[in-house]
Design an enzyme around this catalytic site. Structure first.
Site, mmCIF file in Angstrom:
data_model
loop_
_atom_site.group_PDB
_atom_site.id
_atom_site.type_symbol
_atom_site.label_atom_id
_atom_site.label_comp_id
_atom_site.label_asym_id
_atom_site.label_seq_id
_atom_site.Cartn_x
_atom_site.Cartn_y
_atom_site.Cartn_z
ATOM 1 N N SER A 104 -21.367 51.424 45.614
ATOM 2 C CA SER A 104 -22.634 51.257 44.920
ATOM 3 C C SER A 104 -23.463 52.534 44.975
ATOM 4 C CB SER A 104 -23.382 50.060 45.518
ATOM 5 O OG SER A 104 -24.384 49.602 44.651
ATOM 6 N N ASP A 223 -17.706 41.434 39.837
ATOM 7 C CA ASP A 223 -18.875 42.207 40.257
ATOM 8 C C ASP A 223 -19.972 42.109 39.188
ATOM 9 O OD1 ASP A 223 -20.723 44.086 41.135
ATOM 10 O OD2 ASP A 223 -19.214 45.561 41.709
ATOM 11 N N HIS A 251 -19.207 42.550 44.530
ATOM 12 C CA HIS A 251 -19.630 43.939 44.698
ATOM 13 C C HIS A 251 -19.174 44.546 46.017
ATOM 14 C CE1 HIS A 251 -21.989 47.357 43.521
ATOM 15 N NE2 HIS A 251 -22.845 47.247 44.515
#
Length: 274
Positions: A104, A223, A251
């Site tokens: 991320s 995700d 995620h």
């Protein structure tokens, strides 16, 4: 192998930076994402022992997270600031060239380092990586608008994972305790405000094209933060890249499917010796 999950600190530029350091061999640096309560231990504890059998694995608390400093005053928690901090950290430990593994916000930070200081980067692993313009799913409100309650932390973790993932109380308690620390809360709020003001966390596509190091792109098929379409876009933009999609995964591949994630990462890192 006896693991050290308590960690230590080093000055990275002007930032006192906390990190975990386990194993020996070629350095692999794990960079967590930007969710409330994130840190090196909570995000990477399952992966570290599996990788540390063959590599020196360093998991860092990013700027404003965990036990790393949270500058105050006029400091801006921008993406360039996170890139500068990670560069200073790699230089302080003399780690280059290292493999950078970013989830991320950590992936977006790793991209920035690969572009600005390619001498520090041997390989990239981008897992559910930020860095591209994408529509913000309404279900992500618990992340961008985290309310600093324990119930809000449950909603945040559920937004980051699939419905089949079991959320245990220990994870919630750990992340919640980190998130409500006064300095961390302030830094997180400023970080998320910067992201919202920018309209997301992204680099120009021409910037991403400048990544030259071998890159593995990993994405959960479910995700909601980084949709699968973004993984394909990274593969298009980064010439020297491989891709891997994980079913029933949101995620957090390193938390939801740590063995699968570690195995594909290990195979990628070993490819030159195959």
């Amino acid at each position: 192998m006896t693991l050290n999950l308590d960690g230590q600190s080093i000055a990275a530029g002007a930032i006192n930076t906390h990190y975990l350091d386990n194993g020996t061999g070629a350095p692999v640096v794990l960079i967590h994402g930007g969710g409330a309560g994130a840190d090196s231990r909570g995000n990477w504890a399952q992966v570290i022992p599996m990788l540390a059998s063959d590599y020196r694995v360093i998991a860092v608390d990013m700027l404003g997270f965990g036990r790393t400093d949270k500058p105050n005053g006029s400091f801006v928690y921008s993406q360039p600031a996170r890139v500068d901090h990670l560069i200073a950290f790699l230089d302080a430990l003399d780690l280059g060239p290292a493999t950078l593994v970013g989830n991320s916000m950590g992936g977006a930070t790793a991209i920035g380092v690969a572009v600005e200081r390619p001498d520090l980067v041997r390989d990239l692993v981008l897992m559910g990586s930020a860095g591209l313009v994408s529509r913000i799913d309404p279900s992500l409100a618990p992340i961008l608008g985290y309310d600093f309650t324990r119930e809000g932390m449950v909603r945040l973790v559920r937004a980051l994972t699939t419905d089949s993932y079991h959320i245990d109380d220990a994870m919630i308690d750990y992340r919640y305790a980190l998130a409500v620390d006064e300095g961390t809360r302030r830094a997180y709020t400023e970080t998320m405000n910067w992201v919202k003001d920018q309209g997301g966390l992204f680099w120009p596509e021409d910037y991403i094209r400048r990544v030259q190091v071998p890159t593995l792109v990993i994405n959960g098929k479910c995700d909601k933060v980084v949709p699968v379409a973004n993984a394909y876009k990274f593969l298009e933009l980064i010439e020297n890249s491989w891709g891997y999609l994980i079913p029933d995964c949101g995620h957090w591949a390193m938390i939801e499917h740590p063995v699968d994630f570690t195995n594909i990462t290990r195979n990628f890192l070993a490819r030159a010796n195959g």
